[in-house]
Structures are given as C-alpha cells and as structure tokens.
Design an enzyme around this catalytic site. Structure first.
Site, PDB file in Angstrom:
ATOM      1  CE  LYS A  54       7.501 -13.728  64.673  1.00 55.45           C
ATOM      2  NZ  LYS A  54       6.190 -13.472  64.067  1.00 55.45           N
ATOM      3  CD  GLN A  98       4.400 -13.983  60.886  1.00 55.11           C
ATOM      4  OE1 GLN A  98       4.953 -14.504  61.854  1.00 55.11           O
ATOM      5  NE2 GLN A  98       4.446 -12.678  60.658  1.00 55.11           N
ATOM      6  CG  ASP A 121       1.444 -12.409  67.874  1.00 54.62           C
ATOM      7  OD1 ASP A 121       2.551 -11.927  68.197  1.00 54.62           O
ATOM      8  OD2 ASP A 121       1.174 -12.818  66.736  1.00 54.62           O
TER       9      ASP A 121
END
Ligand code: NAD
Length: 300
Positions: A54, A98, A121
């Site tokens: 990422k 994460q 997200d």
C-alpha cells in the site's frame, strides 16, 4: 475456456493512472498533496506485506504515504491517540488501520474512532449507514473494485440478477448494497443457504466471497453469466517444489470459465483492484475535504 477474462491487474493499472493524473492536477492547480496514513499493530506477516505494498503504490501515484508501526502490545488508549492525531492532521486525507488487530484491541471501537470522512476502508459505522441508505459515503475497497469491473464489462447493471455468496461486513454485505444501488435484483447467499447451487444458477452476476477454495463448480453457473471471484486461498502445490503453494479463488476457474460469459482470475482479478481502490478513495476523500470536484468513475 470460452469466457472473456476480466483482467483486474490491467484494470487496476488504469485506475492507478487515473488517480495519478488527478493527484498531479491537485498539486498543480491547488497545491494539495493527498495523504494516506496506514496504522499497523503487531508483526502479522501478511499484514506487513499488504502495508508495504500500500505504501509503495501510494508513493507511486504521487501521494504522501505515512506509516505508523506499533508494537503488538500497544494499548487501546495509545492506538486511539494515534488515530486521533491523524484525524486532526490536515495533510492526511485517508486513514487505514490494518486488520486484524491483536485480540486485546476492540476493532469496532478503533474503526469507529476514525473520522468518517477519512475512513478510506469504508468500515466506519457512519459509512456503512450512508452506503445502506444510498448516500455518498466512503465505499469498502474490495467491493468497489468488483463494481468498477462489472460496470466496465456490462455498462448498465440495471435489472440483472446478482448473487453474492458470503455475508461479511467487508465484502459480501457492501457488495450487495452496491449492486442494489445499480438496480440489480440481489440475493445474498451464505453458509446456511439451502440449495446454493440452485440459487447461483439464477444469477447473471455471481460474486463469490467465501474463503473456500474452488467451491463453486462450473455446473452452478448460468451460461453467459459474469463471475467475480473475490476469494484468496492458498493451496499446497508440491508439483512446484517442496513447501510451495499456489493461490486459488472461491470458484473452480476452469469449469466456470467454460460456461461463464466473463470471469476474473485468481491471482490477477479482484486482488489488484483492492489497493487501486484504496488510492481512489484517498483522492476522493482529499477532494471532498477541500470542496473540489471528485474524479469521475472512481467512486460508486
Ligand atoms: P468471511 O470469512 O468474513 O466471510 C465468509 C462468508 O462466506 C460468510 O458470510 C459465510 O456465511 C460464507 N460462507 C462460508 N461457508 C459457506 C458455504 N459453504 N456456502 C456459502 N457461504 C459460505 O470472509 P471475507 O472476509 O468476506 O473474505 C472472503 C474471501 O475473500 C476470503 O478468501 C478472503 O481472503 C477474500 N478476500 C479477498 C480480498 C481481495 O482483495 N481480493 C479482500 C477481502 C477478502
């Protein structure tokens, strides 16, 4: 194979190029650099690989990348303090924590502490609610990537029968909401669905997000249907050498490709689209934060 291959790797390259163009314009015309912060708690090897990837792709499209690596024993209070600092940082437009988090940390609490407009997200409860009511939101990256590929292949999805296999909060449910938003007739199938084969046979679009290797065989697929395989499963591959593995999806690629009209491969299908959509969400969040026009085609 008769199905058209939907090349997620190439598609993700186009999305990244669009993001990079928009980032360049934001810098040139407004002096703004979109910033993405990723918070990683602990040493989970798969998470470390994702976070590295990422960060690398974020920099490649010209955005600012910030990584916060915290010890596995980090307290909830300390993690919330990091999120709060990022919420208040005007140079950060997207925040991603994460998952999974170590067991002593409350994932819902942490995700819901992210400012919803920076929740790239799309897991914050406000974004879930906005998506569910058809309002502008941050959309979870994996289903957004699936939607982009479906729109690109079909043009309009209106009136098509879609079956989503899997009802997780990160893939199945938001995928179903997005398909409904595009006027599909949507069925969500799951581990308790009776006669899954019959349900799947009705579908013009099948999205498999289960986590069971090659569980969907070709004889479940309506001829000409579009099959999107979200699954990522690792199987032993002794033919490649001792200890080697290979990746497979949730659909049996060869038998499904013989019947389907179009299909995504694993690897090289949905997977690469997920990070591309994370970058797209970050540039979208940056535009919204600054009251600027959003890039077209990069949101739901
Ligand atoms: P999950 O475990 O949270 O959910 C799986 C779902 O499958 C559940 O809702 C369950 O009801 C359903 N299910 C289980 N067994 C079933 C059965 N026999 N028949 C029908 N439904 C059944 O998983 P998830 O997080 O949604 O992920 C699903 C898969 O997608 C995994 O392989 C995961 O690795 C992959 N994934 C890929 C990406 C990507 O970027 N490509 C992103 C997220 C998840």
């Amino acid at each position: 194979m008769t199905a058209t291959l939907i090349d997620g790797k190439a598609f993700a390259g186009h999305v990244r190029a669009q993001v990079a163009d928009h980032v360049a314009r934001l810098k040139e015309e407004h002096g703004i650099t979109p910033g993405l912060a990723v918070v990683l708690v602990g040493e989970d090897p798969a998470s470390q690989v994702y976070v590295r990837s990422k960060g690398k792709q974020t920099v490649e499209v010209g955005m600012k990348s910030v990584e916060h690596k915290l010890d596995a024993t980090t307290s909830e209070q300390d993690l919330l303090a990091v999120v709060e600092q990022l919420n208040n940082d005007p140079e950060i437009h997207g925040i991603l924590v994460q998952l999974p988090l170590p067991a002593h940390l409350d994932e819902d609490l942490v995700i819901n502490s992210i400012a919803p407009e920076k929740d790239v997200d799309g897991f914050h409860i406000s974004n879930v609610g906005l998506l569910g009511t058809g309002q502008k939101s941050m959309v979870p990256c994996t289903p957004l990537g699936c939607l982009m590929m479906l729109r690109d292949y079909h043009g309009s999805l209106s009136g098509l029968d879609a079956v989503v296999i899997g009802r997780s909060n990160i893939v199945g449910k938001p995928m179903a909401q997005l398909l409904l938003g595009d006027s599909c007739t949507v069925t969500i199938a799951h581990s308790r669905t009776k006669d899954l084969a019959e349900v799947v046979r009705r579908a013009d679009i099948v999205v498999a997000a289960v986590g069971r290797p090659e569980m969907v065989p070709g004889d479940w697929i309506k001829p000409g249907a579009t099959v999107i395989d979200v699954g990522i499963n690792r199987l032993d591959a002794p033919e490649k050498g001792e200890g080697k593995t290979r990746l497979v999806g949730d659909v049996d690629f060869h038998s499904c490709a013989a019947v389907a009209g179009a299909i995504t491969p694993v690897p090289g299908g949905v997977g690469p689209m997920t990070i591309a959509c994370l970058l797209a969400n970050t540039v979208t969040a940056c535009c919204r934060a600054n009251g600027l026009a959003e890039p077209e085609g990069l949101t739901a």
